[in-house]
Design an enzyme around this catalytic site. Structure first.
Site, short mmCIF file in Angstrom:
data_model
loop_
_atom_site.label_atom_id
_atom_site.label_comp_id
_atom_site.label_asym_id
_atom_site.label_seq_id
_atom_site.Cartn_x
_atom_site.Cartn_y
_atom_site.Cartn_z
N GLU A 20 -16.17 -17.19 73.70
CA GLU A 20 -17.16 -16.35 73.76
C GLU A 20 -18.44 -16.68 74.86
O GLU A 20 -19.66 -16.72 74.77
CB GLU A 20 -17.62 -16.78 72.24
CG GLU A 20 -17.82 -17.60 72.06
CD GLU A 20 -18.64 -18.47 70.58
OE1 GLU A 20 -19.16 -17.15 70.17
OE2 GLU A 20 -18.87 -19.36 69.78
N CYS A 67 -13.09 -12.13 66.60
CA CYS A 67 -13.08 -12.48 64.83
C CYS A 67 -14.97 -11.73 65.40
O CYS A 67 -15.54 -11.49 64.98
CB CYS A 67 -13.61 -13.45 64.85
SG CYS A 67 -14.25 -15.18 66.08
N HIS A 116 -26.97 -11.95 63.24
CA HIS A 116 -26.77 -12.11 61.90
C HIS A 116 -27.25 -11.66 60.76
O HIS A 116 -26.58 -11.65 59.75
CB HIS A 116 -26.90 -13.88 61.95
CG HIS A 116 -25.78 -14.89 63.31
ND1 HIS A 116 -26.17 -14.58 64.34
CD2 HIS A 116 -24.36 -14.65 63.00
CE1 HIS A 116 -24.60 -14.94 64.78
NE2 HIS A 116 -23.50 -15.08 63.86
N ARG A 143 -17.86 -18.78 58.41
CA ARG A 143 -19.27 -18.57 59.50
C ARG A 143 -19.88 -20.82 58.49
O ARG A 143 -20.49 -20.14 57.22
CB ARG A 143 -20.35 -18.09 59.37
CG ARG A 143 -19.55 -17.09 60.70
CD ARG A 143 -20.89 -15.48 60.89
NE ARG A 143 -21.04 -14.88 62.26
CZ ARG A 143 -20.19 -14.22 61.77
NH1 ARG A 143 -19.16 -13.56 60.73
NH2 ARG A 143 -20.10 -13.58 62.91
N ARG A 168 -15.13 -22.48 61.02
CA ARG A 168 -15.63 -22.70 62.10
C ARG A 168 -16.46 -23.60 61.97
O ARG A 168 -17.47 -23.69 60.76
CB ARG A 168 -16.40 -21.22 62.33
CG ARG A 168 -17.06 -22.19 63.92
CD ARG A 168 -17.33 -20.24 64.34
NE ARG A 168 -18.72 -20.18 64.08
CZ ARG A 168 -19.46 -18.85 63.88
NH1 ARG A 168 -19.03 -18.21 65.01
NH2 ARG A 168 -20.65 -18.73 63.80
N ASN A 186 -19.25 -11.37 70.38
CA ASN A 186 -20.99 -11.04 70.23
C ASN A 186 -21.19 -12.15 71.31
O ASN A 186 -21.67 -11.46 71.87
CB ASN A 186 -21.11 -11.25 68.66
CG ASN A 186 -20.54 -10.55 67.33
OD1 ASN A 186 -19.81 -9.37 67.62
ND2 ASN A 186 -20.38 -11.35 66.22
N ASP A 187 -20.73 -12.74 71.45
CA ASP A 187 -21.76 -14.09 72.19
C ASP A 187 -20.57 -13.86 73.48
O ASP A 187 -21.21 -14.02 74.77
CB ASP A 187 -21.16 -15.52 71.92
CG ASP A 187 -22.79 -16.26 70.60
OD1 ASP A 187 -23.95 -15.67 70.61
OD2 ASP A 187 -21.64 -16.16 70.39
N ARG A 244 -28.24 -10.59 72.18
CA ARG A 244 -27.83 -9.98 71.26
C ARG A 244 -28.51 -9.09 70.28
O ARG A 244 -28.08 -8.39 69.37
CB ARG A 244 -26.60 -10.43 70.57
CG ARG A 244 -27.19 -12.13 69.50
CD ARG A 244 -25.66 -12.01 70.03
NE ARG A 244 -25.07 -12.24 68.20
CZ ARG A 244 -24.28 -13.39 67.76
NH1 ARG A 244 -23.09 -14.42 68.10
NH2 ARG A 244 -23.70 -12.76 66.42
#
Ligand code: PEP
Ligand code: MG
Length: 614
Positions: A455, A526, A215, A322, A357, A478-479, A489
């Site tokens: 995810e 996303c 992040h 986010r 989200r 990403n996840d 990650r």
């Protein structure tokens, strides 16, 4: 006792300037955020600080007392400034953890305890802080309570700041003028720290840890700060007077570059600026393939204020806000504060869709007052939707704020980390409950769509069932990659294993798209894959309807989409789905499309294209 944080600039008295500097060193890491910067190193000390124990003569007591008191006032000023910056950035009161820090600094018990160590025990100031504050930290850490462990984290931050102030390790970052152009170098950064930087205050970041999807990397791209992560030992290597060249597009830094390095740097920087300027011609064009397939392009944002610029970059909605970034402060934001922030986004975007989200706290996004620190496996721990379902107070406050802010009916609520139907149904029950309550209180509630992040591999296994109960899917690659391949990650030691084009990952994406389309709902991506050129081709080919990314990647992605044929990338996607491994997929894609991508003139904006230097 050991010493680990001595400032080399103050250590030497040889007078030989060159000898104080690090020799020219090239380090290759991960291109975390594109762009170029050349500046002075500004080290951020966040490794564990350790200090020397000294027994001082009576004649030094007053000086050590002064040293400590000055450090207290310097630290208090620093904290007050960060608090102010953070509040002006987030638009919220009492940002971050800093109010508590200020209170602790004023605690007479603590201050007198440290002064007593100096006066009565004849200890040097650093050691006095170490004994007294270090003792508090140890005691809090031993208490088995998340709140107490949070407190220990606050105290540790304060401890580091006080010791740094006494060791005279240079100006603190909050005092740097905007445009000073320093490059921050640290073992690691945390998202809340980046949030406290003023726009233009630093020119780049270089760090030992992290990959492209941490992040911190995501936030750096969003703030348009060039960054290289995963450099492994840069924090220990550099010194405060070093010059450093950061190539965030290529994932490389050069410490104390020579003339040739600087010349090449300027050439690349020029290309980067030119390519960026040229891209603006794309923003009003349709994101349509040559054979007429329209792909929706949305933006990911981390701050409400970013909503203003997303349409300028050519996005037609927000695919991911986010919301956890609003929670980087001491306490949970109130319903009114959240409603204000969400309204800012929803109203700015007018009738365009806005995907908010729900709180995705945990992992590498620790939220004070909510997250548990020191979990053994934070990404798989008490995080995300799990926290929301356990903390009804937090979840319902957020849901009520979102629903109230939705005056234009353009809200899409996105639930993160859903792993099964039970979680989804429980989360939807909360949404319904909050809506019913608001209606019974006399509020008019606009239309809302509810979707889930795909995810977690379990969600893919259940994707047909999940599709029946939601309005849309958004794949968090990403996840999804992290959990499918069991590759952390944020771990720089295994960045090579984080493979977006692994057949297992591609198959997960394809299954999700197929199930969604069978049910007639759209699928977005996303995660960071949605702005990588070769991944974009595959995602379009796999049938993804919408891509959402850092706002300023939208134009480059549009350019890619406008250069391809849907029928061709569809065939490519179906071909690579049959391949054995990511290496074969990458080789195939590179052979087929590298030239097309390179002809688009966007290479320096994308990352991973820097020429390696020795
Ligand atoms: C993802 O996991 O792909 C995602 C978009 O969410 P985050 O990066 O915030 O975990
Ligand atoms: Mg995620």
């Amino acid at each position: 006792m050991t010493i680990s944080t001595k400032n080399p600039a103050s250590e030497t008295d040889s007078g030989a300037e060159a000898a104080r500097l690090t020799p020219r060193t090239v380090l290759v890491g991960v291109p975390a955020s594109p762009g170029f910067a050349l500046g002075k190193v500004f080290p951020i000390i966040n490794r564990e600080v350790s200090v020397v124990e000294e027994t001082i003569p009576e004649s030094r007591v007053a000086a050590e007392e002064q040293l400590f008191l000055k450090a207290v006032s310097k630290t208090a000023n620093e904290i007050a400034k960060i608090k102010e910056i953070s509040e002006s950035r987030t638009g919220l009161q009492d940002s971050l953890i800093f109010s508590t820090h200020l209170m602790i600094l004023k605690d007479p018990g603590l201050v007198n305890g440290i002064l007593d160590q100096i006066k009565k025990e004849h200890k040097n100031a650093c050691w006095a802080v170490h004994v007294v504050l270090g003792g508090y930290i140890e005691r809090f850490e031993k208490i088995d309570s998340p709140a107490m462990r949070d407190k220990a984290t606050d105290l540790r931050d304060l401890y580091n700041r006080l010791i740094s102030a006494m060791e005279n390790s240079g100006p603190v970052v909050e005092e740097l003028a905007v445009g000073e152009g320093v490059v921050l170098v640290a073992h690691e950064f945390v998202p809340s720290f980046l949030m406290s930087l003023k726009p233009g205050q630093v020119s780049a970041l270089a760090m030992d840890t992290g990959g492209r999807t941490s992040h911190v990397a995501i936030l750096a791209r969003s703030l348009q700060i060039p960054a290289v992560s995963g450099l492994r030992n840069i924090a220990a290597l550099v010194k405060p007077d070093d010059t450093i060249l950061v190539d965030g597009s290529g994932g490389m830094v050069i410490v104390n570059p020579n003339d040739d390095d600087v010349r090449k740097f300027h050439e690349r920087q020029e290309v980067f600026e030119r390519q960026r300027r040229e891209l603006f011609t794309m923003r009003r064009l349709e994101p349509m393939t040559r054979d007429g397939k329209y792909i929706t392009l949305h933006a990911n944002i981390e701050l409400p204020s970013e909503a203003e610029k997303v349409t300028d970059f050519g996005a037609t909605g927000i695919g991911l806000y986010r919301s956890e970034f609003l929670f980087f402060r001491k306490d949970v934001p109130s319903q009114e504060e959240q409603e204000y922030a969400y309204r800012q986004i929803l109203e700015t975007m007018d009738s365009c869709p806005v995907t908010i989200r729900t709180l995705d706290a945990g992992g590498d996004k620790l939220v004070s007052g909510i997250s548990v620190v020191n979990e053994a496996n934070p990404f798989m721990g008490w995080r995300s939707i799990r926290v929301c379902l356990d903390r009804e107070d937090v979840f319902c406050t957020q849901l009520r704020a979102m629903l109230l802010a939705n005056t234009k009916g353009n809200l899409r609520i996105l639930l993160p980390m859903i792993s099964g139907l039970n979680e989804l149904r429980r989360a939807k029950a909360f949404i319904n409950k909050c809506r019913d309550q608001l209606v019974s209180e006399g509020h008019e509630i606009g239309k809302v769509k509810v979707g889930i992040m795909i995810e977690v591999p379990a969600a893919v296994m259940l994707v047909d069932l999940l599709a029946k109960e939601v309005d849309f899917f958004s794949i968090g690659t990403n996840d999804l990659i992290q959990f499918t391949l069991a590759v952390d990650r944020t771990n720089e030691l295994i960045t090579e294993m984080f493979q977006p084009h692994h057949p297992a990952v591609l198959s997960m994406i394809y299954q999700t798209v197929m199930a969604a389309h069978r049910q007639g709902i759209p699928v977005a991506v996303c995660g960071e894959m949605s702005s990588d050129p070769l991944s974009v081709l595959l995602l379009v080919g796999l049938g993804v309807d919408e891509l959402s990314m850092t706002p300023w990647s939208v134009m480059a992605t549009k350019k890619i989409i406008r250069s391809i044929n849907f029928e061709d990338v569809r065939e490519t996607a179906l071909t690579v789905l049959q391949m054995d491994d990511a290496e074969s997929v990458n080789a195939f894609l590179t052979k087929k499309y590298a030239q097309t991508i390179s002809d688009l003139g966007i290479s320096s904006l994308l990352g991973n294209v820097g020429e390696k230097q020795n």
